[in-house]
Design a protein around this motif. Structure first.
Motif, PDB file in Angstrom:
ATOM      1  N   MET A   1       7.219  -0.742 -35.384  1.00 34.20           N
ATOM      2  CA  MET A   1       6.097  -0.115 -34.664  1.00 34.20           C
ATOM      3  C   MET A   1       6.030   1.387 -34.930  1.00 34.20           C
ATOM      4  N   ARG A   2       7.129   1.956 -35.488  1.00 36.99           N
ATOM      5  CA  ARG A   2       7.119   3.395 -35.753  1.00 36.99           C
ATOM      6  C   ARG A   2       6.311   3.705 -37.022  1.00 36.99           C
ATOM      7  N   HIS A  10      14.478   7.542 -32.134  1.00 35.71           N
ATOM      8  CA  HIS A  10      14.020   7.657 -33.528  1.00 35.71           C
ATOM      9  C   HIS A  10      13.020   8.801 -33.695  1.00 35.71           C
ATOM     10  N   CYS A  20      22.209   8.394 -35.026  1.00 36.70           N
ATOM     11  CA  CYS A  20      23.300   9.249 -34.552  1.00 36.70           C
ATOM     12  C   CYS A  20      24.204   9.599 -35.726  1.00 36.70           C
ATOM     13  N   SER A  21      25.377   9.011 -35.814  1.00 39.61           N
ATOM     14  CA  SER A  21      26.288   9.317 -36.916  1.00 39.61           C
ATOM     15  C   SER A  21      25.675   8.840 -38.237  1.00 39.61           C
ATOM     16  N   VAL A  90       4.913  -5.018 -31.003  1.00 35.50           N
ATOM     17  CA  VAL A  90       4.793  -6.442 -30.710  1.00 35.50           C
ATOM     18  C   VAL A  90       5.152  -6.604 -29.232  1.00 35.50           C
ATOM     19  N   ALA A 102      14.404  -8.475 -34.106  1.00 31.94           N
ATOM     20  CA  ALA A 102      15.424  -7.489 -34.523  1.00 31.94           C
ATOM     21  C   ALA A 102      14.970  -6.102 -34.083  1.00 31.94           C
ATOM     22  N   THR A 103      14.620  -5.996 -32.813  1.00 37.59           N
ATOM     23  CA  THR A 103      13.983  -4.768 -32.318  1.00 37.59           C
ATOM     24  C   THR A 103      14.982  -3.765 -31.749  1.00 37.59           C
ATOM     25  N   GLY A 104      16.257  -4.060 -31.853  1.00 37.61           N
ATOM     26  CA  GLY A 104      17.272  -3.043 -31.618  1.00 37.61           C
ATOM     27  C   GLY A 104      17.564  -2.694 -30.167  1.00 37.61           C
ATOM     28  N   PRO A 105      18.466  -1.701 -29.998  1.00 40.74           N
ATOM     29  CA  PRO A 105      18.923  -1.323 -28.655  1.00 40.74           C
ATOM     30  C   PRO A 105      17.827  -0.668 -27.814  1.00 40.74           C
ATOM     31  N   SER A 108      11.087  -2.055 -27.127  1.00 38.17           N
ATOM     32  CA  SER A 108      10.089  -1.495 -26.198  1.00 38.17           C
ATOM     33  C   SER A 108       9.976  -2.376 -24.942  1.00 38.17           C
ATOM     34  N   GLY A 316      20.623  -8.048 -35.412  1.00 42.59           N
ATOM     35  CA  GLY A 316      20.829  -6.629 -35.103  1.00 42.59           C
ATOM     36  C   GLY A 316      21.435  -6.478 -33.722  1.00 42.59           C
ATOM     37  N   GLN A 317      21.342  -5.267 -33.219  1.00 40.65           N
ATOM     38  CA  GLN A 317      22.029  -4.945 -31.969  1.00 40.65           C
ATOM     39  C   GLN A 317      21.569  -5.829 -30.802  1.00 40.65           C
ATOM     40  N   GLY A 323      26.815  -1.642 -33.613  1.00 45.20           N
ATOM     41  CA  GLY A 323      27.084  -0.836 -34.810  1.00 45.20           C
ATOM     42  C   GLY A 323      26.092  -1.055 -35.931  1.00 45.20           C
ATOM     43  N   TYR A 324      25.992  -0.036 -36.786  1.00 46.88           N
ATOM     44  CA  TYR A 324      25.042  -0.092 -37.899  1.00 46.88           C
ATOM     45  C   TYR A 324      25.318  -1.286 -38.819  1.00 46.88           C
ATOM     46  N   SER A 327      24.831  -4.639 -37.425  1.00 49.72           N
ATOM     47  CA  SER A 327      23.392  -4.949 -37.314  1.00 49.72           C
ATOM     48  C   SER A 327      22.845  -5.375 -38.673  1.00 49.72           C
TER      49      SER A 327
HETATM   50  C1  LIG Z   1      21.130   6.623 -29.333  1.00 51.81           C
HETATM   51  C2  LIG Z   1      21.920   5.630 -30.150  1.00 51.81           C
HETATM   52  C3  LIG Z   1      22.919   6.073 -31.009  1.00 51.81           C
HETATM   53  C4  LIG Z   1      23.655   5.159 -31.797  1.00 51.81           C
HETATM   54  N1  LIG Z   1      24.610   5.632 -32.644  1.00 51.81           N
HETATM   55  C5  LIG Z   1      25.291   4.783 -33.445  1.00 51.81           C
HETATM   56  C6  LIG Z   1      26.261   5.286 -34.376  1.00 51.81           C
HETATM   57  O1  LIG Z   1      26.489   6.486 -34.464  1.00 51.81           O
HETATM   58  N2  LIG Z   1      26.931   4.399 -35.155  1.00 51.81           N
HETATM   59  C7  LIG Z   1      26.684   3.076 -35.087  1.00 51.81           C
HETATM   60  O2  LIG Z   1      27.313   2.320 -35.849  1.00 51.81           O
HETATM   61  N3  LIG Z   1      25.782   2.566 -34.208  1.00 51.81           N
HETATM   62  C8  LIG Z   1      25.075   3.392 -33.384  1.00 51.81           C
HETATM   63  N4  LIG Z   1      24.147   2.897 -32.488  1.00 51.81           N
HETATM   64  C9  LIG Z   1      24.035   1.461 -32.288  1.00 51.81           C
HETATM   65  C10 LIG Z   1      23.279   0.606 -33.342  1.00 51.81           C
HETATM   66  O3  LIG Z   1      24.185   0.255 -34.327  1.00 51.81           O
HETATM   67  C11 LIG Z   1      22.082   1.218 -33.964  1.00 51.81           C
HETATM   68  O4  LIG Z   1      21.184   1.467 -32.949  1.00 51.81           O
HETATM   69  C12 LIG Z   1      21.433   0.337 -35.068  1.00 51.81           C
HETATM   70  O5  LIG Z   1      20.422   1.085 -35.656  1.00 51.81           O
HETATM   71  C13 LIG Z   1      20.879  -0.967 -34.569  1.00 51.81           C
HETATM   72  O6  LIG Z   1      20.159  -1.590 -35.608  1.00 51.81           O
HETATM   73  P1  LIG Z   1      18.957  -2.578 -35.299  1.00 51.81           P
HETATM   74  O7  LIG Z   1      18.364  -2.956 -36.610  1.00 51.81           O
HETATM   75  O8  LIG Z   1      19.414  -3.647 -34.400  1.00 51.81           O
HETATM   76  O9  LIG Z   1      17.904  -1.700 -34.476  1.00 51.81           O
HETATM   77  P2  LIG Z   1      17.071  -0.411 -34.896  1.00 51.81           P
HETATM   78  O10 LIG Z   1      17.675   0.295 -36.039  1.00 51.81           O
HETATM   79  O11 LIG Z   1      16.813   0.346 -33.636  1.00 51.81           O
HETATM   80  O12 LIG Z   1      15.698  -1.052 -35.410  1.00 51.81           O
HETATM   81  C14 LIG Z   1      14.831  -1.726 -34.519  1.00 51.81           C
HETATM   82  C15 LIG Z   1      13.413  -1.326 -34.831  1.00 51.81           C
HETATM   83  O13 LIG Z   1      12.523  -2.092 -34.020  1.00 51.81           O
HETATM   84  C16 LIG Z   1      11.477  -1.259 -33.561  1.00 51.81           C
HETATM   85  N5  LIG Z   1      10.905  -1.821 -32.316  1.00 51.81           N
HETATM   86  C17 LIG Z   1      11.415  -1.807 -31.062  1.00 51.81           C
HETATM   87  N6  LIG Z   1      10.605  -2.461 -30.220  1.00 51.81           N
HETATM   88  C18 LIG Z   1       9.548  -2.907 -30.949  1.00 51.81           C
HETATM   89  C19 LIG Z   1       8.370  -3.656 -30.648  1.00 51.81           C
HETATM   90  N7  LIG Z   1       8.129  -4.100 -29.423  1.00 51.81           N
HETATM   91  N8  LIG Z   1       7.491  -3.921 -31.636  1.00 51.81           N
HETATM   92  C20 LIG Z   1       7.733  -3.479 -32.913  1.00 51.81           C
HETATM   93  N9  LIG Z   1       8.839  -2.779 -33.267  1.00 51.81           N
HETATM   94  C21 LIG Z   1       9.731  -2.501 -32.292  1.00 51.81           C
HETATM   95  C22 LIG Z   1      12.138   0.107 -33.388  1.00 51.81           C
HETATM   96  O14 LIG Z   1      11.186   1.125 -33.477  1.00 51.81           O
HETATM   97  C23 LIG Z   1      13.127   0.137 -34.542  1.00 51.81           C
HETATM   98  O15 LIG Z   1      12.556   0.692 -35.669  1.00 51.81           O
HETATM   99  C24 LIG Z   1      23.392   3.770 -31.692  1.00 51.81           C
HETATM  100  C25 LIG Z   1      22.393   3.325 -30.822  1.00 51.81           C
HETATM  101  C26 LIG Z   1      21.650   4.232 -30.074  1.00 51.81           C
HETATM  102  C27 LIG Z   1      20.579   3.725 -29.159  1.00 51.81           C
END
Ligand SMILES: Cc1cc2nc3c(=O)[nH]c(=O)nc-3n(C[C@H](O)[C@H](O)[C@H](O)COP(=O)(O)OP(=O)(O)OC[C@H]3O[C@@H](n4cnc5c(N)ncnc54)[C@H](O)[C@@H]3O)c2cc1C
Length: 417
Positions: A1-2, A10, A20-21, A90, A102-105, A108, A316-317, A323-324, A327
């Motif tokens: 969505m970004r 982000h 982050c890292s 979405v 796979a919308t992450g931590p 929305s 993913g998370q 963790g990256y 995920s």
């Molecule tokens: C603040 C923070 C710091 C972190 N730091 C670390 C670190 O240093 N090292 C580490 O190993 N892990 C870290 N993590 C944990 C995690 O590993 C990462 O967040 C990782 O990027 C997760 O991957 P992902 O693909 O699950 O989610 P993301 O990389 O977040 O990707 C999910 C995507 O889905 C999109 N999205 C969300 N909701 C919707 C929707 N409704 N419709 C469409 N798109 C949507 C988001 O915009 C995003 O682009 C951190 C987490 C957070 C929140």
């Protein structure tokens, strides 16, 4: 969505933005994070290819230039003719077809609500509150004692290992917690969580916040000694930290109630002040932050499919890993399994002997009552049997090398089948 709609962390519109890292953790041979990356490389992971393109010097770690990494990943996805990129929020899980969520931590709000509906009450979490885990072999058994409070345990055994504190040790420990350096908070909500200002978070406050409420507060909270007779003195110690054996993580113990947000090196320094943990090796450090994830063991199969609706995968998370690279790994697996399902085949779980298979095994089989997301560590992988352990007794490196060798062989056999 970004970039149409951003999250709290982000900043760009690129895929794979590391918030982050910029470290993808150790790439030293025969470590658990290396093994996971090695498996990804063997399976042709696009994320690992992007990491190679963006690599910057980082010692033993695989460290990347975050902009280059995200750019390389974005170019790879956008130039793939079979992928259509739609940049919009979405709000509901699509009702038909094969779906990978796979919308992450920072999923929305609208979508999180819909996932909550799909997973039922108690199936979706919004915060992580993680206690450190130590390697059982590194606990000093001369100092700790096994006992359950008032001798009560579920099966008559002594469920906990107890680290007993004297008054002096306790006060020095509380002081160290109060002065330890904190990890940076990356989003506003994390600052509120740390202060216990988020509703219903009072029951799992960070230890720093409990310590700030008074010198004795920890002693009446997670460090209370009541009902724990130390066999060496026949009395309750001044204070106690309890260690609970992990169920799906062989040979490791959790520091009960010690969720915190200290920097990792500070956790190592401060928690090694605990009697019995002077030489402890930490398999996981405490964390406390905003995180959307589902209760994997209750809801998912070992192929990351919803038990109630197998056409829906989680990766993913949000699938309950941390963790990256974890995920990336669950993303790659869910993608492959979704493709298998689309071809009319039954998705095959990854072999248990692999790091990837161990991660998904944990997600699907850990105790759902106290589920916490995991990052990869050797305690998630199958252990060697007693005879083999004896062979490698004094050589941890050789033991880990053997676990990695088996993982690689199992992955190769899986790919050949
Ligand atoms: C603040 C923070 C710091 C972190 N730091 C670390 C670190 O240093 N090292 C580490 O190993 N892990 C870290 N993590 C944990 C995690 O590993 C990462 O967040 C990782 O990027 C997760 O991957 P992902 O693909 O699950 O989610 P993301 O990389 O977040 O990707 C999910 C995507 O889905 C999109 N999205 C969300 N909701 C919707 C929707 N409704 N419709 C469409 N798109 C949507 C988001 O915009 C995003 O682009 C951190 C987490 C957070 C929140």
């Amino acid at each position: 969505m970004r970039p149409v709609k951003q999250t709290a962390a982000h900043k760009t519109g690129d895929f794979g933005e590391l918030v982050c890292s910029n470290s993808l953790k150790s790439d030293s041979e025969n470590t658990a994070p290396w093994l996971l990356k090695q498996e990804l490389r063997k399976l042709g992971s696009v994320s690992m290819q992007a990491a190679v393109q963006a690599r910057v010097p980082g010692g033993h770690a695989l460290t990347v230039d975050r902009d280059q990494f995200a750019r390389a990943l974005t170019v790879a996805i956008e130039s793939e003719p079979r992928i259509t990129v739609v940049r919009e929020e979405v709000c509901t899980v699509p009702e038909e077809g094969i779906v990978v969520v796979a919308t992450g931590p920072l999923t929305s709000g609208a979508l999180a609500e819909d996932i909550g509906r799909l997973t039922g009450s108690g199936g979706l979490y919004f915060y992580d509150s993680i206690s450190p885990i130590v390697d059982a072999e590194t606990i000093d058994r001369e100092k700790v004692f096994a006992a359950s409070r008032y001798g009560k345990s579920l099966d008559g055994s002594d469920d906990y290992l107890n680290c007993p504190f004297t008054k002096e040790e306790y006060e020095a420990f509380v002081e160290a917690i109060l002065t330890a350096e904190s990890a940076e908070a990356h989003i506003e909500e994390d600052r509120a969580i740390r202060k216990g200002k988020v509703p219903f978070f009072e029951s799992c406050l960070p230890v720093e916040e409990i310590a700030r409420r008074g010198m004795n507060t920890l002693r009446f909270g997670p460090m209370k000694p009541v009902g724990l007779d130390d066999p060496r003195t026949g009395r309750w110690p001044y204070a106690v930290i309890q260690l609970r054996q992990e169920d799906q993580r062989a040979g490791s113990y959790n520091l009960v109630g010690f969720q915190n947000y200290m920097k990792f090196p500070e956790q190592k320094r401060v928690f090694r002040m605990i009697p019995g943990l002077e030489r402890a090796e930490f398999l996981r450090y405490g964390q406390i932050h905003r995180n959307t994830y589902i209760n994997g063991p209750e809801l998912l199969t070992a192929t990351l499919q919803l038990k109630s609706e197998p056409r829906v995968f989680f990766a993913g998370q949000i699938s309950g890993v941390e963790g990256y690279v974890e995920s990336m790994a669950t993303g790659l697996m869910a993608g492959r399994w979704a493709a298998e399902l689309a071809q009319g085949r039954e998705p095959r779980p990854m072999p248990r002997a692999t790091a990837m298979g161990s991660l998904t095994h944990y997600v699907a089989h850990a105790d759902p009552k106290k589920y916490q997301p995991a990052n990869i560590a050797f305690d998630l992988l199958p252990q060697l049997d007693e005879a083999e352990k004896k062979k490698f007794k004094h050589d941890k490196r050789a033991r880990h090398a053997e676990v990695c060798r088996r993982a690689e062989a199992a992955l190769e056999a899986y790919e050949r089948a």
